[in-house]
Structures are given as C-alpha cells and as structure tokens.
Design an enzyme around this catalytic site. Structure first.
Site, mmCIF file in Angstrom:
data_model
loop_
_atom_site.group_PDB
_atom_site.id
_atom_site.type_symbol
_atom_site.label_atom_id
_atom_site.label_comp_id
_atom_site.label_asym_id
_atom_site.label_seq_id
_atom_site.Cartn_x
_atom_site.Cartn_y
_atom_site.Cartn_z
ATOM 1 N N GLU A 148 -4.187 15.148 4.619
ATOM 2 C CA GLU A 148 -4.932 13.746 4.887
ATOM 3 C C GLU A 148 -6.058 14.237 5.550
ATOM 4 O O GLU A 148 -6.165 15.013 6.515
ATOM 5 C CB GLU A 148 -4.087 12.584 5.549
ATOM 6 C CG GLU A 148 -4.878 11.292 6.089
ATOM 7 C CD GLU A 148 -5.351 10.416 4.945
ATOM 8 O OE1 GLU A 148 -5.916 11.107 3.963
ATOM 9 O OE2 GLU A 148 -4.953 9.210 4.680
ATOM 10 N N ASP A 182 -7.231 6.430 10.192
ATOM 11 C CA ASP A 182 -8.075 5.734 10.854
ATOM 12 C C ASP A 182 -6.922 4.508 11.266
ATOM 13 O O ASP A 182 -6.413 4.463 12.318
ATOM 14 C CB ASP A 182 -8.950 5.262 9.917
ATOM 15 C CG ASP A 182 -9.885 4.428 10.378
ATOM 16 O OD1 ASP A 182 -9.773 3.974 11.586
ATOM 17 O OD2 ASP A 182 -10.939 3.760 9.548
ATOM 18 N N LYS A 193 -8.211 9.277 14.696
ATOM 19 C CA LYS A 193 -8.968 8.292 15.398
ATOM 20 C C LYS A 193 -8.000 7.746 16.446
ATOM 21 O O LYS A 193 -8.737 6.919 17.304
ATOM 22 C CB LYS A 193 -9.499 7.276 14.523
ATOM 23 C CG LYS A 193 -10.879 7.821 13.753
ATOM 24 C CD LYS A 193 -11.700 6.479 13.250
ATOM 25 C CE LYS A 193 -12.760 7.242 12.270
ATOM 26 N NZ LYS A 193 -13.456 6.125 11.425
ATOM 27 N N PHE A 247 -17.702 6.348 12.435
ATOM 28 C CA PHE A 247 -17.782 6.782 11.002
ATOM 29 C C PHE A 247 -18.271 7.987 10.638
ATOM 30 O O PHE A 247 -19.292 8.357 10.948
ATOM 31 C CB PHE A 247 -18.451 5.601 10.219
ATOM 32 C CG PHE A 247 -17.876 5.666 8.575
ATOM 33 C CD1 PHE A 247 -16.789 4.914 8.441
ATOM 34 C CD2 PHE A 247 -18.428 6.493 8.019
ATOM 35 C CE1 PHE A 247 -16.267 4.972 6.970
ATOM 36 C CE2 PHE A 247 -17.945 6.609 6.430
ATOM 37 C CZ PHE A 247 -16.764 6.040 6.150
ATOM 38 N N ASP A 253 -16.616 10.814 3.020
ATOM 39 C CA ASP A 253 -17.804 10.327 2.328
ATOM 40 C C ASP A 253 -17.919 9.016 2.999
ATOM 41 O O ASP A 253 -17.475 8.572 3.646
ATOM 42 C CB ASP A 253 -17.215 10.080 0.908
ATOM 43 C CG ASP A 253 -16.407 8.927 0.598
ATOM 44 O OD1 ASP A 253 -15.369 8.974 1.266
ATOM 45 O OD2 ASP A 253 -16.715 7.775 0.035
HETATM 46 P P1 IMP Z 1 -6.331 4.508 6.827
HETATM 47 O O1 IMP Z 1 -5.435 4.162 5.941
HETATM 48 O O2 IMP Z 1 -7.172 3.246 7.498
HETATM 49 O O3 IMP Z 1 -5.694 5.404 7.956
HETATM 50 O O4 IMP Z 1 -7.785 5.242 6.431
HETATM 51 C C1 IMP Z 1 -7.707 6.463 5.737
HETATM 52 C C2 IMP Z 1 -8.458 6.686 4.829
HETATM 53 O O5 IMP Z 1 -9.787 5.996 5.072
HETATM 54 C C3 IMP Z 1 -9.054 7.981 4.938
HETATM 55 O O6 IMP Z 1 -8.103 9.021 4.297
HETATM 56 C C4 IMP Z 1 -10.503 8.289 4.627
HETATM 57 O O7 IMP Z 1 -10.379 8.444 3.226
HETATM 58 C C5 IMP Z 1 -10.963 6.767 4.847
HETATM 59 N N1 IMP Z 1 -11.394 6.910 6.408
HETATM 60 C C6 IMP Z 1 -11.179 6.296 7.309
HETATM 61 N N2 IMP Z 1 -11.876 6.589 8.465
HETATM 62 C C7 IMP Z 1 -12.998 7.216 7.885
HETATM 63 C C8 IMP Z 1 -14.456 7.760 8.271
HETATM 64 O O8 IMP Z 1 -14.731 7.708 9.556
HETATM 65 N N3 IMP Z 1 -15.019 8.578 7.482
HETATM 66 C C9 IMP Z 1 -14.931 8.412 6.134
HETATM 67 N N4 IMP Z 1 -13.716 8.065 5.574
HETATM 68 C C10 IMP Z 1 -12.867 7.544 6.430
HETATM 69 MG MG MG Z 2 -9.094 9.603 2.208
#
Ligand code: IMP
Ligand code: MG
Length: 169
Positions: free
Chosen positions: A96, A100, A128, A148, A155
């Site tokens: 991954e 986040d 994070k 971010f 991206d």
């Molecule tokens: P989660 O499911 O909230 O943990 O988010 C995971 C996905 O969100 C990651 O695989 C990224 O594609 C996207 N994402 C989360 N934070 C960021 C960031 O700071 N920059 C770019 N993409 C992010």
């Molecule tokens: Mg992703």
C-alpha cells in the site's frame, strides 16, 4: 503548488532498499511469495521494493475503490480489478502506498484472508498513524505527517504521481 519536499529521492531509495532487505530475511523460496500491489498509488514503490527482495516472488495487483461520498468514513471499499491470483497456501504481502484512515486495508485484508494464504502481511510506504483500527502493517517506510502528500506514486487528482520525491501540497 508544492509546499515542501517531505522525503527526498535519496531518503526514499535508502528506506525502500532497507525494507526489501528486511523482507528478504523473512521468506524462503518455499513460501511461494506473492507481492500484491494496491493500484494505482503503490506502483512505483512496488517496482522499487521488489528489486531489493532476494527471494523468488510473483507480482500482481488489485484495484480497490471507495464509494459513498455521503458516508466517507463508513468506507464501502470494493475490488474493481481482481486478477484472482491464487493466494491459497502462499505468503502474501499487500503493498500500500499510504495508510490514512485505514479503511482500505480494513476492508481488503479480510477479503484476501478468505482465500487461504499461508501468511498475509502489509507493507506500507507511509503511515499517517491516524488510526489504530486498521490492520497493522508489518513493514512501514515512514510515519508520515498529517498532510496531503504527493509524488512517488501518490496523486492529487491523478497529478504528481511521477515526481521522484514525496512532497506536501
Ligand atoms: P485509507 O483507506 O483512508 O487508509 O486511504 C488509503 C488511500 O487513500 C491510499 O492508498 C491513497 O490512495 C489515498 N490517500 C490517503 N492519503 C493520501 C495522501 O496524503 N496523498 C495521496 N493519496 C492519499
Ligand atoms: Mg491508494
């Protein structure tokens, strides 16, 4: 547009090499290792990482996507692309780009667990540390600031993935 560089190309290269070495210590050829990248964000990290893993492995990818803008935090995650690579009896590492909210992993890992892998670990480049409910990655590249981040595969609206460093917007 870009505020500051958070991890330079050199810092990333050194850390990814070390992660590849750590992973190489853990697995043997008999583990039939499968490195499974979550697209799109992991594509550069995975490409660099596998070149530092010294046990035989195969590579495949999954595309997971979140739906439900009204319920963002409930996180309905679906597999949009699933090559159906057999996980049965294999050591699987899910790669991954960044953890986040942890929703993606919290949904994807149980789905993959059902396919009977011998082991299932997560390797995340960035974390994070906003969540403790998601599956804990076995390997984390960097504890990221709550900003971010873009570059090195990450991206913002499909832009910036090609940057060789990681920056905040
Ligand atoms: P989660 O499911 O909230 O943990 O988010 C995971 C996905 O969100 C990651 O695989 C990224 O594609 C996207 N994402 C989360 N934070 C960021 C960031 O700071 N920059 C770019 N993409 C992010
Ligand atoms: Mg992703």
């Amino acid at each position: 547009m870009i505020r500051r560089i958070v991890y330079t190309e050199d810092e990333i290269a050194r850390r990814v090499e070390a992660m590849g070495e750590e992973i190489s210590e853990v697995f043997d050829p008999e583990d039939d290792l499968l490195v499974l990248g979550l697209l799109k964000g992991s594509f550069i990290f995975l490409a660099d990482l596998v070149r530092h893993i010294r046990v035989p492995l195969q590579v495949d990818f999954l595309v997971a996507s979140s739906y439900g803008s009204a319920e963002v935090s409930s996180g309905d995650v679906r597999l949009l692309y699933d090559p159906g690579a057999s996980l049965e009896g294999r050591a699987v590492i899910v790669v991954e780009d960044i953890v986040d909210s942890g929703t993606t992993l919290a949904r994807v890992i149980p789905m993959l667990e059902e396919r009977g892998p011998r082991s299932l670990d997560v390797c995340a480049l960035l974390h994070k540390r906003l969540t403790t409910s998601a599956p804990e990655p076995r390997w984390v590249g960097f504890d990221a600031p709550p900003e971010f981040l873009v570059g090195y595969g990450l991206d913002y609206g499909e832009h910036f993935r090609h940057l060789p460093y990681i920056a905040s917007l």
